[in-house]
Motif scaffolding. Structure first.
Motif, mmCIF file in Angstrom:
data_model
loop_
_atom_site.group_PDB
_atom_site.id
_atom_site.type_symbol
_atom_site.label_atom_id
_atom_site.label_comp_id
_atom_site.label_asym_id
_atom_site.label_seq_id
_atom_site.Cartn_x
_atom_site.Cartn_y
_atom_site.Cartn_z
ATOM 1 N N UNK A 174 76.205 70.650 52.489
ATOM 2 C CA UNK A 174 75.907 71.199 53.827
ATOM 3 C C UNK A 174 74.427 71.194 54.193
ATOM 4 N N UNK A 175 73.504 71.494 53.262
ATOM 5 C CA UNK A 175 72.091 71.508 53.682
ATOM 6 C C UNK A 175 71.439 70.118 53.745
ATOM 7 N N UNK A 176 72.166 69.048 53.408
ATOM 8 C CA UNK A 176 71.505 67.755 53.204
ATOM 9 C C UNK A 176 71.507 66.765 54.369
ATOM 10 N N UNK A 177 72.391 66.903 55.370
ATOM 11 C CA UNK A 177 72.637 65.770 56.259
ATOM 12 C C UNK A 177 71.416 65.194 56.965
ATOM 13 N N UNK A 178 70.518 66.056 57.421
ATOM 14 C CA UNK A 178 69.445 65.551 58.284
ATOM 15 C C UNK A 178 68.650 64.433 57.627
ATOM 16 N N UNK A 179 68.338 64.635 56.338
ATOM 17 C CA UNK A 179 67.489 63.645 55.663
ATOM 18 C C UNK A 179 68.274 62.818 54.656
ATOM 19 N N UNK A 180 69.626 62.918 54.716
ATOM 20 C CA UNK A 180 70.430 62.310 53.647
ATOM 21 C C UNK A 180 70.140 60.815 53.463
ATOM 22 N N UNK A 181 70.236 60.057 54.559
ATOM 23 C CA UNK A 181 70.121 58.597 54.420
ATOM 24 C C UNK A 181 68.757 58.201 53.855
ATOM 25 N N UNK B 70 80.370 61.129 54.944
ATOM 26 C CA UNK B 70 79.083 61.809 55.096
ATOM 27 C C UNK B 70 78.478 61.531 56.462
ATOM 28 N N UNK B 71 77.198 61.167 56.516
ATOM 29 C CA UNK B 71 76.567 60.901 57.815
ATOM 30 C C UNK B 71 76.874 59.497 58.362
ATOM 31 N N UNK B 72 77.941 58.904 57.882
ATOM 32 C CA UNK B 72 78.536 57.693 58.468
ATOM 33 C C UNK B 72 77.764 56.398 58.226
ATOM 34 N N UNK B 73 76.876 56.394 57.252
ATOM 35 C CA UNK B 73 76.115 55.167 56.982
ATOM 36 C C UNK B 73 77.002 53.980 56.627
ATOM 37 N N UNK B 74 78.020 54.230 55.800
ATOM 38 C CA UNK B 74 78.918 53.133 55.413
ATOM 39 C C UNK B 74 79.772 52.731 56.612
ATOM 40 N N UNK B 75 80.287 53.745 57.336
ATOM 41 C CA UNK B 75 81.144 53.466 58.496
ATOM 42 C C UNK B 75 80.380 52.611 59.515
ATOM 43 N N UNK B 76 79.121 52.942 59.748
ATOM 44 C CA UNK B 76 78.331 52.180 60.720
ATOM 45 C C UNK B 76 78.096 50.755 60.232
ATOM 46 N N UNK B 77 77.812 50.627 58.951
ATOM 47 C CA UNK B 77 77.594 49.263 58.443
ATOM 48 C C UNK B 77 78.866 48.430 58.545
ATOM 49 N N UNK B 78 80.020 49.054 58.280
ATOM 50 C CA UNK B 78 81.289 48.327 58.404
ATOM 51 C C UNK B 78 81.457 47.812 59.835
ATOM 52 N N UNK B 79 81.180 48.688 60.804
ATOM 53 C CA UNK B 79 81.355 48.298 62.215
ATOM 54 C C UNK B 79 80.344 47.214 62.596
ATOM 55 N N UNK B 80 79.115 47.377 62.128
ATOM 56 C CA UNK B 80 78.080 46.395 62.494
ATOM 57 C C UNK B 80 78.325 45.043 61.846
ATOM 58 N N UNK B 81 79.060 45.049 60.725
ATOM 59 C CA UNK B 81 79.289 43.780 60.029
ATOM 60 C C UNK B 81 80.686 43.224 60.291
ATOM 61 N N UNK C 107 77.759 67.342 57.535
ATOM 62 C CA UNK C 107 77.573 65.897 57.312
ATOM 63 C C UNK C 107 78.130 65.121 58.510
ATOM 64 N N UNK C 108 79.313 65.534 58.963
ATOM 65 C CA UNK C 108 79.944 64.817 60.083
ATOM 66 C C UNK C 108 79.141 64.979 61.369
ATOM 67 N N UNK C 109 78.532 66.160 61.568
ATOM 68 C CA UNK C 109 77.720 66.360 62.788
ATOM 69 C C UNK C 109 76.549 65.380 62.781
ATOM 70 N N UNK C 110 75.921 65.223 61.619
ATOM 71 C CA UNK C 110 74.835 64.237 61.538
ATOM 72 C C UNK C 110 75.402 62.833 61.769
ATOM 73 N N UNK C 111 76.605 62.604 61.207
ATOM 74 C CA UNK C 111 77.264 61.313 61.431
ATOM 75 C C UNK C 111 77.464 61.046 62.914
ATOM 76 N N UNK C 112 77.896 62.072 63.657
ATOM 77 C CA UNK C 112 78.107 61.897 65.114
ATOM 78 C C UNK C 112 76.797 61.494 65.784
ATOM 79 N N UNK C 113 75.703 62.141 65.384
ATOM 80 C CA UNK C 113 74.402 61.791 65.982
ATOM 81 C C UNK C 113 74.040 60.344 65.625
ATOM 82 N N UNK C 114 74.286 59.961 64.375
ATOM 83 C CA UNK C 114 73.946 58.591 63.966
ATOM 84 C C UNK C 114 74.781 57.566 64.726
ATOM 85 N N UNK C 115 76.065 57.900 64.925
ATOM 86 C CA UNK C 115 76.935 56.973 65.671
ATOM 87 C C UNK C 115 76.445 56.867 67.120
#
Ligand code: SAM
Length: 244
Positions: free
Chosen positions: A18-25, A61-72, A86-94
Motif C-alpha cells: 500500500x505505501x509503495x505505488x507512487x514510486x514503485x516503477x 500493481x501500477x499496471x506496468x506490465x499491462x501497459x507494455x502488453x497493450x503497447x506491444x 497500487x491500482x489507483x496508481x495504475x489508473x493514473x499511469x493508464x
C-alpha cells in the motif's frame, strides 16, 4: 527476519504494497539495477507474438506490465490486483498513455478471480506465488481462466545456482536492498528491502524451481519453459494452457 510466512498472506501483501505505488516503477528499476525491466520485456516477449485479443495480467500493481502488453500489440488488457492503492496508481499511469479503453484494472485476488472459465487468450503474472498460501491452487486458478492453447508467462526472483553468485546475491539482498531502499524510498522501501531476501530464500526452500515447473504442468500448462536471467537472480517462465 529469516522466515517470512505471514498468517494472512493477502492482508500482509496489502500492508506491504500500500505505501509503495507512487514510486514503485522507478524504484523497482533502480533497486534491481535495471533487471526488472529486462525480465518484464522477456516475459512479454512470450505473449505478444500471438497478437492476443484479450490478456489478463495478474498482480498487476501500477499496471506496468499491462501497459507494455497493450503497447506491444495486445488488443485489450485486464489487470487484476489485491491492493487498491497500487491500482489507483495504475489508473493514473493508464490515463497518462493514449490507449483509450484498452487497459482495464480490477480489484481482486489471484486465488479466486471474478472471471468465467477460459475467458482470456493469454495471461501474465508477476511476483505472485511468494504472496499466496497455496501456489498450486493459485496456478490452477490462473489456468482456469485461460483459453485452451493460450500463452502464459511469468517473472519472479530466483536464487543463483552457483555458490559464488549466491554469495553476492545474499549480500545484495540482505544489505544493499534494505539500505538502498531506505536511502531512495524511506521506511516503507526499507521494509520491502528487508523482507525480500529472506522471503525469496524461504519460498524456494519450500517450492523449488523443479517443483514449480511440475506445478505448472499439474495446473494444465504444457510446453513449459524456464529461463534463468541476471546470473540466476531472475526467472522468466512460460507455457500454454493444454488443449488448443
Ligand atoms: C511486486 S508487485 C508487482 C507489480 C507489477 N506486476 C509489476 O511488476 O510492476 C506485486 C503485486 O502483487 C500484488 N498481489 C500480492 N498478492 C496478490 C494476490 N493474492 N492476488 C492479487 N494480487 C496480489 C500486490 O498487491 C502487488 O501489487
Amino acid at each position: 527476519m529469516e522466515t517470512a510466512t505471514p498468517r494472512d498472506p493477502n492482508r500482509f501483501a496489502q500492508t506491504l504494497f500500500s505505501p509503495l505505488p507512487e514510486r514503485y516503477d522507478r524504484l523497482a528499476e533502480l533497486l534491481s539495477m535495471g533487471q526488472n525491466g529486462r525480465w518484464r520485456r522477456a516475459m512479454v516477449d512470450h505473449v505478444v507474438p500471438d497478437r492476443p485479443d484479450l490478456v489478463l495480467d495478474v498482480a498487476s500493481g501500477p499496471a506496468g506490465v499491462a501497459l507494455q502488453l497493450a503497447e506491444r500489440g495486445a488488443e485489450r488488457v485486464v489487470g487484476i490486483d489485491l491492493t487498491l492503492d497500487m491500482l489507483r496508481q495504475g489508473q493514473r499511469n493508464v490515463a497518462e498513455r493514449s490507449l483509450p479503453g484498452r487497459v482495464q484494472l480490477v480489484n481482486g485476488r489471484a486465488e479466486r478471480m471474478p472471471f468465467a472459465d477460459a475467458t482470456f487468450d493469454a495471461l501474465t503474472f508477476t511476483y505472485l506465488l511468494r504472496y499466496v498460501d497455496d501456489p498450486q491452487a493459485t496456478l490452477d486458478e490462473l489456468a482456469r481462466v485461460v483459453k485452451p492453447g493460450g500463452a502464459v508467462a511469468n517473472m519472479e526472483f530466483l536464487l543463483p545456482q552457483s555458490r559464488f553468485w549466491r554469495f553476492w546475491w545474499f549480500g545484495y539482498t540482505r544489505l544493499l536492498l534494505p539500505v538502498g531502499g531506505w536511502l531512495t524510498g524511506g521506511r516503507a522501501w526499507f521494509e520491502v528491502g528487508r523482507f525480500l531476501g529472506p522471503n525469496i530464500s524461504s519460498h524456494y526452500r519450500r517450492y523449488s524451481l523443479e517443483w514449480t515447473v511440475e506445478a505448472w504442468r499439474r495446473a494444465g500448462f504444457v510446453d513449459v519453459g524456464v529461463r534463468r536471467m541476471s546470473l540466476g537472480g531472475g526467472l522468466v517462465m512460460w507455457g500454454r494452457r493444454a488443449g488448443g
